[in-house]
Design an enzyme around this catalytic site. Structure first.
Site, PDB file in Angstrom:
ATOM      1  N   CYS A  78      -5.990   1.167   5.689  1.00  0.00           N
ATOM      2  CA  CYS A  78      -6.463  -0.128   6.181  1.00  0.00           C
ATOM      3  C   CYS A  78      -5.865  -0.370   7.566  1.00  0.00           C
ATOM      4  O   CYS A  78      -4.966   0.358   8.008  1.00  0.00           O
ATOM      5  CB  CYS A  78      -6.084  -1.242   5.209  1.00  0.00           C
TER       6      CYS A  78
ATOM      7  N   CYS B  21      -2.020  -0.786   7.538  1.00  0.00           N
ATOM      8  CA  CYS B  21      -1.297   0.476   7.343  1.00  0.00           C
ATOM      9  C   CYS B  21      -1.425   1.374   8.564  1.00  0.00           C
ATOM     10  O   CYS B  21      -0.484   2.109   8.895  1.00  0.00           O
ATOM     11  CB  CYS B  21      -1.794   1.182   6.087  1.00  0.00           C
TER      12      CYS B  21
ATOM     13  N   HIS C 284       0.812  -1.204   0.000  1.00  0.00           N
ATOM     14  CA  HIS C 284       0.000   0.000   0.000  1.00  0.00           C
ATOM     15  C   HIS C 284       0.853   1.265   0.000  1.00  0.00           C
ATOM     16  O   HIS C 284       2.024   1.247   0.383  1.00  0.00           O
ATOM     17  CB  HIS C 284      -0.939  -0.014   1.199  1.00  0.00           C
TER      18      HIS C 284
ATOM     19  N   GLU D 270       0.838   3.988   1.841  1.00  0.00           N
ATOM     20  CA  GLU D 270       1.371   4.416   3.134  1.00  0.00           C
ATOM     21  C   GLU D 270       2.582   3.567   3.508  1.00  0.00           C
ATOM     22  O   GLU D 270       3.586   4.083   3.992  1.00  0.00           O
ATOM     23  CB  GLU D 270       0.314   4.265   4.248  1.00  0.00           C
TER      24      GLU D 270
END
Length: 168
Positions: free
Chosen positions: A117, A120, A79, A81
């Site tokens: 999420c 993250c 992801h 992040e």
């Protein structure tokens, strides 16, 4: 002359970063900023050396009929992040802000419900970042204090422990 806010300035940069994303569902861009200096950037895509969903022509989670927001461990992508955090030193991030922008990969529309999420969120917490600024519209954004994510998890633990007691 009207100048855009610092938040929208950095969100615009994060939105440009997402142009490198390779996900077929949702594309995200993130930048980490501290003391008005960009520390790192990240977008969602497969780990280095692995095929991206855009290269394969399909999303593995979609192929398995996995609903949005579930089973992220089956996603090919790292992801945005996480990629931004991986690319920075913790000592440079502590007290900083991560800016996050998401778009629907198929339509290009901004995601008004973009957020990190749970995996993250854990990375953001451990990185020492203080704030998360998430774009909602071209000019509107939400500011989340990372301490809220810490508190939410504590509340979830209390709820889970209560559920576990009820099941005994």
């Amino acid at each position: 002359m009207d100048r855009i806010s610092k938040e929208n300035y950095y969100l615009d940069i994060a939105q440009t970063v997402l142009e490198r994303a390779t996900c077929l569902r949702r594309v995200y861009g993130a930048i980490i900023v501290k003391n008005d200096e960009i520390i790192s950037t990240g977008y969602n895509g497969a780990p280095r050396g692995r095929a991206n969903c855009s290269d394969l022509g399909y999303c593995s989670r979609e192929a398995m009929n996995i609903p949005r927001g579930q089973r992220y461990e089956l996603c090919r992508s790292v992801h945005a992040e996480a990629n931004a955090i991986i690319s920075a030193s913790r000592r440079d991030m502590v007290g900083g802000t991560i800016y996050l922008v998401g778009r629907n990969a198929a339509t290009g529309e901004l995601l008004s419900d973009a957020t990190s999420c749970s995996m993250c969120r854990r990375l953001v917490i451990n990185s020492g970042l203080e704030r998360v600024v998430i774009r909602k519209t071209p000019t509107e954004f939400e500011v989340v204090n990372v301490s809220e994510w810490v508190d939410e998890d504590d509340l979830q633990t209390i709820k889970t422990e209560g559920l576990a007691m009820d099941l005994k």
